[in-house]
Motif scaffolding. Structure first.
Motif, PDB file in Angstrom:
ATOM      1  N   VAL A   1       0.947  -1.034   0.040  1.00 29.84           N
ATOM      2  CA  VAL A   1       0.018  -0.002  -0.138  1.00 29.84           C
ATOM      3  C   VAL A   1       0.655   1.266   0.047  1.00 29.84           C
ATOM      4  CG1 VAL A   1      -1.813   1.392   1.134  1.00 29.84           C
ATOM      5  CG2 VAL A   1      -1.895  -1.170   1.179  1.00 29.84           C
ATOM      6  N   LYS A   2       0.433   2.281  -0.863  1.00 27.62           N
ATOM      7  CA  LYS A   2       1.152   3.460  -0.750  1.00 27.62           C
ATOM      8  C   LYS A   2      -0.036   4.612  -0.718  1.00 27.62           C
ATOM      9  CE  LYS A   2       1.041   4.077  -5.714  1.00 27.62           C
ATOM     10  NZ  LYS A   2       0.149   3.063  -6.213  1.00 27.62           N
ATOM     11  N   ALA A   3       0.643   5.896  -0.468  1.00 34.47           N
ATOM     12  CA  ALA A   3      -0.488   6.925  -0.283  1.00 34.47           C
ATOM     13  C   ALA A   3      -1.087   7.123  -1.742  1.00 34.47           C
ATOM     14  CB  ALA A   3       0.495   8.361  -0.083  1.00 34.47           C
ATOM     15  N   GLY A   4      -2.279   7.398  -1.683  1.00 31.99           N
ATOM     16  CA  GLY A   4      -3.448   7.663  -2.542  1.00 31.99           C
ATOM     17  C   GLY A   4      -4.073   6.271  -3.251  1.00 31.99           C
ATOM     18  N   ASP A   5      -3.632   5.223  -2.314  1.00 31.08           N
ATOM     19  CA  ASP A   5      -4.395   4.059  -2.345  1.00 31.08           C
ATOM     20  C   ASP A   5      -5.670   3.936  -1.901  1.00 31.08           C
ATOM     21  OD1 ASP A   5      -2.485   2.937  -4.472  1.00 31.08           O
ATOM     22  OD2 ASP A   5      -1.351   1.850  -3.018  1.00 31.08           O
ATOM     23  N   PHE A   6      -6.492   2.773  -2.209  1.00 29.49           N
ATOM     24  CA  PHE A   6      -7.678   2.660  -1.220  1.00 29.49           C
ATOM     25  C   PHE A   6      -7.523   1.068  -0.691  1.00 29.49           C
ATOM     26  CE2 PHE A   6      -8.619   5.330  -4.863  1.00 29.49           C
ATOM     27  CZ  PHE A   6      -9.424   6.470  -4.307  1.00 29.49           C
ATOM     28  N   VAL A   7      -8.063   0.823   0.170  1.00 25.22           N
ATOM     29  CA  VAL A   7      -7.871  -0.573   0.882  1.00 25.22           C
ATOM     30  C   VAL A   7      -9.453  -0.901   1.376  1.00 25.22           C
ATOM     31  CG1 VAL A   7      -7.116  -2.030   2.816  1.00 25.22           C
ATOM     32  CG2 VAL A   7      -5.659  -0.340   1.795  1.00 25.22           C
ATOM     33  N   LEU A   8     -10.210  -1.794   0.806  1.00 25.73           N
ATOM     34  CA  LEU A   8     -11.615  -2.183   1.186  1.00 25.73           C
ATOM     35  C   LEU A   8     -11.430  -3.474   1.710  1.00 25.73           C
ATOM     36  CD1 LEU A   8     -14.558  -2.083  -1.411  1.00 25.73           C
ATOM     37  CD2 LEU A   8     -14.282  -3.930   0.142  1.00 25.73           C
ATOM     38  N   ILE A   9     -12.064  -3.447   2.944  1.00 22.03           N
ATOM     39  CA  ILE A   9     -11.860  -4.878   3.841  1.00 22.03           C
ATOM     40  C   ILE A   9     -13.327  -5.398   4.141  1.00 22.03           C
ATOM     41  CG2 ILE A   9     -10.870  -5.444   6.090  1.00 22.03           C
ATOM     42  CD1 ILE A   9      -9.537  -2.638   6.227  1.00 22.03           C
ATOM     43  N   GLN A  10     -13.562  -6.577   3.835  1.00 24.31           N
ATOM     44  CA  GLN A  10     -14.949  -7.369   4.274  1.00 24.31           C
ATOM     45  C   GLN A  10     -14.527  -8.439   4.829  1.00 24.31           C
ATOM     46  OE1 GLN A  10     -18.036  -8.926   1.434  1.00 24.31           O
ATOM     47  NE2 GLN A  10     -17.162 -10.482   2.799  1.00 24.31           N
ATOM     48  N   PHE A  11     -14.975  -8.797   6.120  1.00 28.53           N
ATOM     49  CA  PHE A  11     -14.725  -9.962   7.076  1.00 28.53           C
ATOM     50  C   PHE A  11     -15.929 -10.200   7.676  1.00 28.53           C
ATOM     51  CE2 PHE A  11     -10.066  -9.149   6.736  1.00 28.53           C
ATOM     52  CZ  PHE A  11      -9.610 -10.487   6.140  1.00 28.53           C
ATOM     53  N   GLY A  12     -16.060 -11.313   8.345  1.00 30.33           N
ATOM     54  CA  GLY A  12     -17.446 -11.733   9.244  1.00 30.33           C
ATOM     55  C   GLY A  12     -17.811 -13.090   9.150  1.00 30.33           C
ATOM     56  N   HIS A  13     -17.634 -13.685   7.914  1.00 28.04           N
ATOM     57  CA  HIS A  13     -18.455 -15.008   7.615  1.00 28.04           C
ATOM     58  C   HIS A  13     -17.365 -16.021   8.345  1.00 28.04           C
ATOM     59  CE1 HIS A  13     -21.201 -14.637   4.447  1.00 28.04           C
ATOM     60  NE2 HIS A  13     -20.715 -13.814   4.084  1.00 28.04           N
ATOM     61  N   ASN A  14     -16.073 -15.855   8.677  1.00 25.60           N
ATOM     62  CA  ASN A  14     -15.336 -16.724   9.425  1.00 25.60           C
ATOM     63  C   ASN A  14     -15.171 -16.424  10.720  1.00 25.60           C
ATOM     64  OD1 ASN A  14     -15.327 -18.691   7.186  1.00 25.60           O
ATOM     65  ND2 ASN A  14     -13.954 -17.229   6.147  1.00 25.60           N
ATOM     66  N   ASP A  15     -15.600 -15.320  11.228  1.00 27.35           N
ATOM     67  CA  ASP A  15     -15.429 -14.752  12.570  1.00 27.35           C
ATOM     68  C   ASP A  15     -16.157 -15.151  13.609  1.00 27.35           C
ATOM     69  OD1 ASP A  15     -13.289 -12.220  12.791  1.00 27.35           O
ATOM     70  OD2 ASP A  15     -14.050 -12.287  10.730  1.00 27.35           O
ATOM     71  N   GLY A  16     -17.278 -15.985  13.452  1.00 30.20           N
ATOM     72  CA  GLY A  16     -18.127 -16.586  14.280  1.00 30.20           C
ATOM     73  C   GLY A  16     -17.759 -17.808  14.917  1.00 30.20           C
ATOM     74  N   GLY A  17     -18.166 -18.283  15.654  1.00 29.13           N
ATOM     75  CA  GLY A  17     -18.167 -19.586  16.504  1.00 29.13           C
ATOM     76  C   GLY A  17     -17.233 -19.240  17.918  1.00 29.13           C
ATOM     77  N   ARG A  18     -16.962 -20.301  18.506  1.00 31.73           N
ATOM     78  CA  ARG A  18     -16.440 -20.301  19.879  1.00 31.73           C
ATOM     79  C   ARG A  18     -14.904 -20.325  19.636  1.00 31.73           C
ATOM     80  NH1 ARG A  18     -14.500 -24.106  22.951  1.00 31.73           N
ATOM     81  NH2 ARG A  18     -14.966 -25.937  21.832  1.00 31.73           N
TER      82      ARG A  18
END
Length: 544
Positions: free
Chosen positions: A378-395
């Protein structure tokens, strides 16, 4: 690495702020939602997600469902009832788990407050009902503050009162009478009632053993179950025995660290332990609905994936970070929306680099070192799109979950994941990992967009999927200077417009992963969300 330390410090400071209280604070946790009858509250309780399936209903007090079932927004160290984590043990495609317990109520006031009547209306033939009361059945039968106690025992004794709290004439019965009432009503609907004894408190006797409740409500619940020929989950004895095995120091960690001392309500780790004890005591018909011991969600072998890089390093780049719903790789027909989004952008102005990988959570994308590799690009001026959640559940700590669950919430508390080899990992909250990603990417000069997960195939028609995950993601984004796209809502709205028949054709498996058509549809929804962002950061880069 040294250049990342300031950003990491900011991330850590930020999640402490989100947690509202420091981990070392001695201030008492906020009380559970006050559900005393004098307030006349109609508590919003969940209903079966799929009425066509059998349901497991849970009724009880705050040790089953505390407050709004969110840990009082204090993350894993808040107050949690076992009815929350137990849902992860069941297969949602085969049974609903409906936690209709209410904090502050007794076997008597759950009935007199009308909560049982509303729950009973949802129960049908083939359902199950677990009944656990007792913690609030002591105290005054009639006063102007709570008036919730039942008469001790299991007999037919009754007392007529003019209730000082409700202003109503009332016949108060024994604890056993109320349990038998729930049992009879459930059976009349064709459901299977199950009695659970109350969970023990954090108290020890002179010999150093956890105090049991055999002489009172736990013993009376056993008696009712025996006389009625019911399955009994002796939670009082099972949990007390487990506490004795663990030892005092370990048990203290299963309760919120608060002043005054919390002896009744567990934190999330304690609730998970209690849930495991419930599962171990389930009768055979209910055990048939438990999840398979192995998590069926795939984990992609990273060695099979090429390392994507920017086509033209002189241009800004949109980096995509997430799981298999973003990058499925085509295995078994699975395609993620990130693999179909590039045509929406002008390749002469912006690179699109998909660094998502199947089977990862907000936690494991970090612990495997993938985030550090992504951040290095990553450098200045870039974009970072983050999507998590499907595998974060459970014990946390469940090896069948492949050690990828994060702790719920956005706070700074950790949950220890101890492995069979003796090693241990301090697992942070979902919000902690996401806040770190946001802070570190922004420290590199990138714009960050947090997306809530795409909805499951079997959830978008029934209500809000990923409600808490979306809430946590938006909270992290707003507080960390990122932007938020409610992708769950956008895709769900799109699915409703397209219709069930069309949407069913978008999936490559039973409920989670899209095929080519579904990936393209979802990619368009992502772009729809990007177009609405404040300041229109992608306006100059979208294809005309």
């Amino acid at each position: 690495m040294h250049t990342l330390l300031p950003a990491l410090r900011r991330a850590l400071a930020f999640v402490v702020l989100l947690g509202c209280v420091s981990a070392c604070s001695q201030a008492a946790l906020a009380p559970a939602v006050n559900t005393d009858p004098r307030h006349g509250q109609k508590i919003d309780l969940p209903e079966p997600a799929n009425p066509a399936l059998p349901s497991l209903f849970l009724i009880g007090d705050s040790t089953v469902r505390n407050g709004r079932n969110d840990g009082q927004k204090k993350g894993a160290q808040g107050q949690w009832g076992w009815g929350n984590p137990i849902a992860a043990h069941f297969d949602p495609s085969r049974i609903n788990v409906v936690n209709r317990a209410i904090g502050g109520l007794s076997s008597r006031t759950y009935l007199t407050g009308g909560h049982w009547e509303r729950t009973l209306a949802l129960i049908k033939r083939g359902d199950f009902v677990i009944i656990q009361f007792g913690h609030n059945d002591n105290g005054a039968i009639n006063d102007a503050t709570r008036a919730r106690a039942s008469i001790g025992g299991t007999g037919e004794q009754a007392e007529q009162i003019d209730n000082l709290l409700t202003g109503q004439r009332e016949t108060v019965h024994t604890y056993g009478w109320y349990l038998r009432k729930y049992v009879a009503d459930a059976r009349a609907k064709g459901a299977t009632p199950i009695i659970a004894t109350l969970v023990p408190r954090k108290r020890w006797d002179a010999g150093g053993k956890v105090v049991r409740n055999l002489a009172e409500h736990a013993g009376w619940a056993r008696e009712v179950a025996h006389r009625e020929g019911l399955a009994l989950i002796d939670l009082n004895e099972a949990v007390a025995s487990k506490y004795d095995e663990l030892g005092r120091d370990a048990v203290l960690k299963l309760f919120p660290q608060a002043t005054p001392d919390e002896h009744t309500h567990t934190n999330l780790a304690g609730a998970e332990l209690n849930a495991r004890m419930v599962v171990a005591g389930l009768p055979a018909p209910l055990k048939a609905f438990l999840r398979l011991t192995e998590d069926a969600r795939p984990v992609v072998d990273a060695a099979t994936l090429p390392d994507e890089t920017a086509r033209d390093p002189t241009l800004p780049t949109l980096f995509l970070v997430g799981d298999s719903t973003v990058k499925g790789g085509g295995q078994n027909g699975v395609i993620g929306w990130g693999e179909r989004i590039a045509p929406f952008f002008d390749a002469r102005k912006l690179n699109v680099v998909n660094l998502a990988i199947g089977g990862r959570s907000s936690r494991t994308f970090f612990t495997e070192g993938r985030w550090n590799k992504a951040l290095a690009k990553v450098k200045a001026g870039d974009f970072v799109l983050i999507q998590f959640g499907h595998n974060d559940g459970g014990r946390v700590g469940d090896p069948a979950n492949k050690n990828r669950a994060s702790a719920p919430g956005t706070g700074p508390e950790t949950v220890e994941d101890r492995r069979p080899d003796g090693s241990a990992e301090q697992v942070h909250s979902f919000g902690w990992y996401m806040a770190m990603y946001v802070a570190q990417a922004r420290a590199k000069g990138a714009d960050v967009i947090v997306c809530s997960p795409v909805p499951h195939r079997d959830q978008w028609e029934k209500g809000r999927d990923f409600a808490l995950v979306a809430q946590w993601g938006e909270q992290v984004a707003r507080a960390g200077g990122a932007q938020f796209v409610d992708l769950t809502g956008l895709v769900s709205d799109g699915y409703r417009a397209a219709g069930t028949g069309t949407v069913n054709g978008f999936f490559a498996d039973a409920r989670t992963h899209t095929n080519d058509a579904g990936a393209s549809f979802n990619a368009a929804r992502v772009v729809e969300g990007l177009r609405k962002l404040e300041g229109d950061p992608f306006g100059a880069f979208l294809a005309r």
